[in-house]
Design an enzyme around this catalytic site. Structure first.
Site, PDB file in Angstrom:
ATOM      1  N   LYS A 162       0.664  -1.472  -0.240  1.00 33.28           N
ATOM      2  CA  LYS A 162      -0.336   0.276   0.103  1.00 33.28           C
ATOM      3  C   LYS A 162       1.008   1.392  -0.350  1.00 33.28           C
ATOM      4  O   LYS A 162       0.459   1.833  -0.343  1.00 33.28           O
ATOM      5  CB  LYS A 162      -1.179   0.151   1.142  1.00 33.28           C
ATOM      6  CG  LYS A 162      -2.131  -1.307   0.679  1.00 33.28           C
ATOM      7  CD  LYS A 162      -2.717  -0.920   2.311  1.00 33.28           C
ATOM      8  CE  LYS A 162      -4.861  -1.734   1.497  1.00 33.28           C
ATOM      9  NZ  LYS A 162      -5.223  -1.921   2.303  1.00 33.28           N
ATOM     10  N   LYS A 164      -9.756  -2.124  -3.929  1.00 31.12           N
ATOM     11  CA  LYS A 164     -10.687  -0.792  -3.932  1.00 31.12           C
ATOM     12  C   LYS A 164      -9.608   0.357  -4.351  1.00 31.12           C
ATOM     13  O   LYS A 164      -9.563   1.160  -4.819  1.00 31.12           O
ATOM     14  CB  LYS A 164     -10.944  -0.298  -2.429  1.00 31.12           C
ATOM     15  CG  LYS A 164     -12.504  -1.033  -2.497  1.00 31.12           C
ATOM     16  CD  LYS A 164     -12.755  -1.349  -1.006  1.00 31.12           C
ATOM     17  CE  LYS A 164     -13.853  -2.291  -0.589  1.00 31.12           C
ATOM     18  NZ  LYS A 164     -13.356  -2.662   1.001  1.00 31.12           N
ATOM     19  N   LYS A 182      -3.898  -7.630  -8.245  1.00 29.15           N
ATOM     20  CA  LYS A 182      -5.296  -8.798  -7.781  1.00 29.15           C
ATOM     21  C   LYS A 182      -5.923  -6.652  -7.268  1.00 29.15           C
ATOM     22  O   LYS A 182      -5.927  -5.874  -7.809  1.00 29.15           O
ATOM     23  CB  LYS A 182      -4.407  -7.838  -6.079  1.00 29.15           C
ATOM     24  CG  LYS A 182      -5.208  -8.735  -4.751  1.00 29.15           C
ATOM     25  CD  LYS A 182      -4.968  -8.183  -3.496  1.00 29.15           C
ATOM     26  CE  LYS A 182      -6.340  -7.707  -2.530  1.00 29.15           C
ATOM     27  NZ  LYS A 182      -6.607  -6.490  -1.640  1.00 29.15           N
TER      28      LYS A 182
HETATM   29  N1  AQP Z   1      -8.456  -9.791  -5.134  1.00 34.77           N
HETATM   30  C1  AQP Z   1      -8.989 -10.304  -4.565  1.00 34.77           C
HETATM   31  N2  AQP Z   1      -8.944 -11.666  -4.897  1.00 34.77           N
HETATM   32  C2  AQP Z   1     -10.051 -12.383  -4.187  1.00 34.77           C
HETATM   33  N3  AQP Z   1      -9.634 -12.018  -2.596  1.00 34.77           N
HETATM   34  C3  AQP Z   1      -9.980 -10.723  -2.398  1.00 34.77           C
HETATM   35  N4  AQP Z   1     -10.227  -9.568  -1.511  1.00 34.77           N
HETATM   36  C4  AQP Z   1      -9.958  -8.440  -1.893  1.00 34.77           C
HETATM   37  N5  AQP Z   1      -9.624  -8.612  -2.900  1.00 34.77           N
HETATM   38  C5  AQP Z   1      -9.088  -9.665  -3.360  1.00 34.77           C
HETATM   39  C6  AQP Z   1     -10.892 -10.340   0.471  1.00 34.77           C
HETATM   40  O1  AQP Z   1     -11.754  -9.042   0.682  1.00 34.77           O
HETATM   41  C7  AQP Z   1     -12.430  -9.670   2.250  1.00 34.77           C
HETATM   42  C8  AQP Z   1     -11.733  -8.004   2.685  1.00 34.77           C
HETATM   43  O2  AQP Z   1     -11.408  -7.186   1.821  1.00 34.77           O
HETATM   44  P1  AQP Z   1     -10.544  -6.102   2.235  1.00 34.77           P
HETATM   45  O3  AQP Z   1     -11.713  -4.533   1.744  1.00 34.77           O
HETATM   46  O4  AQP Z   1     -11.205  -5.662   3.597  1.00 34.77           O
HETATM   47  O5  AQP Z   1      -9.351  -5.436   2.707  1.00 34.77           O
HETATM   48  P2  AQP Z   1      -9.022  -5.584   1.453  1.00 34.77           P
HETATM   49  O6  AQP Z   1      -8.190  -7.108   1.307  1.00 34.77           O
HETATM   50  O7  AQP Z   1      -7.704  -4.476   1.629  1.00 34.77           O
HETATM   51  O8  AQP Z   1      -9.663  -4.399  -0.052  1.00 34.77           O
HETATM   52  P3  AQP Z   1      -9.090  -3.931  -1.564  1.00 34.77           P
HETATM   53  O9  AQP Z   1     -10.350  -3.870  -2.247  1.00 34.77           O
HETATM   54  O10 AQP Z   1      -7.933  -4.649  -1.764  1.00 34.77           O
HETATM   55  O11 AQP Z   1      -9.368  -2.755  -0.679  1.00 34.77           O
HETATM   56  P4  AQP Z   1      -8.422  -2.324   0.180  1.00 34.77           P
HETATM   57  O12 AQP Z   1      -8.001  -1.666  -1.580  1.00 34.77           O
HETATM   58  O13 AQP Z   1      -9.327  -0.369   0.457  1.00 34.77           O
HETATM   59  O14 AQP Z   1      -6.949  -1.929   0.626  1.00 34.77           O
HETATM   60  C9  AQP Z   1     -10.992  -9.936   2.467  1.00 34.77           C
HETATM   61  O15 AQP Z   1     -10.764 -11.253   2.571  1.00 34.77           O
HETATM   62  C10 AQP Z   1      -9.498 -10.209   1.434  1.00 34.77           C
HETATM   63  O16 AQP Z   1      -8.679 -10.864   1.116  1.00 34.77           O
END
Ligand code: AQP
Length: 311
Positions: free
Chosen positions: A111, A193, A190
């Site tokens: 990040k 968001k 990946k």
């Molecule tokens: N691309 C992905 N493939 C499989 N699983 C995913 N998850 C997120 N992206 C993928 C799973 O969703 C759950 C919650 O994720 P989160 O939003 O709390 O945090 P994150 O993993 O950081 O998701 P993002 O979209 O990447 O959010 P940001 O960018 O805000 O940090 C988790 O179980 C995660 O594994």
């Protein structure tokens, strides 16, 4: 029956990766287990400083949980900030792990490399996540592959506490569907968001179409790899083989087929979601918050006594 726990940050609209990585496996297991599903609103503060957006995201994520089929009579649906024991326990864990240990977290490094501010909350995020999970004696955590290391961190926090103060926390296991593991985004990396490469789960059909049409397809072969990788989530191997044979090299046709496949999955859930009122969400979170808090406060009585702050 096992204790199942997962959560998603209230940091924006949920995407197809969140659904296949965390929500779908949770829904599949929720009925037969003692299940808890959290809206991670304090985690979202690591990247969001807009109170109106935080509030809207909390409402939307809760609606998404209900729309994908989670029954609040069965699973406890709650928001993290309604249970202050999460941040309290996180502090205790932060006092047990070292800075070099947290510095090894891939999610933090990725990040920051992507330009996100390296605030102390983002740095300590794995210890808040450890508290979320360990507070409830969780057995299983359905997550995407990106969270594997955070689960190791949670086990480490449990072990550190147990070593220092005596057996208190269970060491939880992640449940990662190897077939899915990491859902790729429109750029092949990946889906995330914060990377702006998502296909929204509850977007309108037009929004889904716009995202799918933007999938990068410079593979130079008959098969657009990035489209295919997402398509695998929606169709069987044999269905895909026939489809990709029929439309060999026709990227636009294949993207249109993917839009239809996503929409057929989402349309019935979208209809359910549209019928959920904000007052329903408030009620679900109020009841879920009270149930989660009663479990958490019980656990923290033991924790406080063990660390020595109860006199
Ligand atoms: N691309 C992905 N493939 C499989 N699983 C995913 N998850 C997120 N992206 C993928 C799973 O969703 C759950 C919650 O994720 P989160 O939003 O709390 O945090 P994150 O993993 O950081 O998701 P993002 O979209 O990447 O959010 P940001 O960018 O805000 O940090 C988790 O179980 C995660 O594994």
């Amino acid at each position: 029956m096992q204790r199942l726990f997962t959560g998603i940050q209230a940091s924006g609209a949920l995407h197809v990766g969140n659904y296949f990585g965390a929500l779908k496996p949770f829904v599949e297991l929720a009925r037969e287990n003692d299940s808890m599903l959290m809206v991670a609103d304090y985690h979202a503060l690591t990247s969001l400083r807009d109170p109106a957006a935080v509030r809207t995201n909390i409402i939307n994520v809760t609606k998404d949980y209900l729309a994908v089929g989670i029954d609040p009579a069965q699973a406890i649906i709650f928001k993290q900030s309604d249970v202050p024991e999460h941040t309290e326990l996180s502090w205790i864990f932060q006092c047990l792990v070292t800075v070099p240990f947290l510095q090894q977290a891939h999610a933090f490094k990725d990040k920051v490399a992507k330009g996100l501010e390296a605030n102390a909350g983002l740095f300590a995020y794995p210890m808040l996540m450890a508290a979320d999970i360990l507070l409830y004696d969780t057995d299983v955590v359905p997550v995407g592959a990106d969270q594997r290391q955070h689960l190791e961190y949670a086990r480490e926090a449990a072990a550190k506490f147990n070593n220092a103060y005596g057996q208190t926390f269970k060491e939880p296991k992640e449940k990662i569907l190897e077939m899915i593991a990491t859902v790729p985004g429109t750029d092949g990396k990946k889906m995330s968001k914060s990377y702006g490469n998502t296909i929204p789960l509850f977007g309108t059909k037009d929004e889904i179409a716009k995202a799918v049409m933007s999938i990068v397809t410079d593979s130079g072969s008959d098969k657009p790899e990035n489209v295919f990788a997402i398509h695998q989530l929606f169709k069987t191997e044999s269905e895909l083989a026939a489809l990709y044979e029929e439309h060999k090299g026709k990227y636009k046709n294949l993207k249109e087929a993917l839009i239809e496949d996503i929409d057929s999955l989402v349309a019935p859930m979208r209809e359910i979601r549209n019928a959920i009122a904000e007052s329903d969400v408030e009620q679900v979170l109020k009841e879920g918050g009270a149930r989660a808090r009663s479990r958490a406060s019980e656990k923290m009585k033991d924790v406080r006594a063990k660390v020595g702050v109860t006199i």
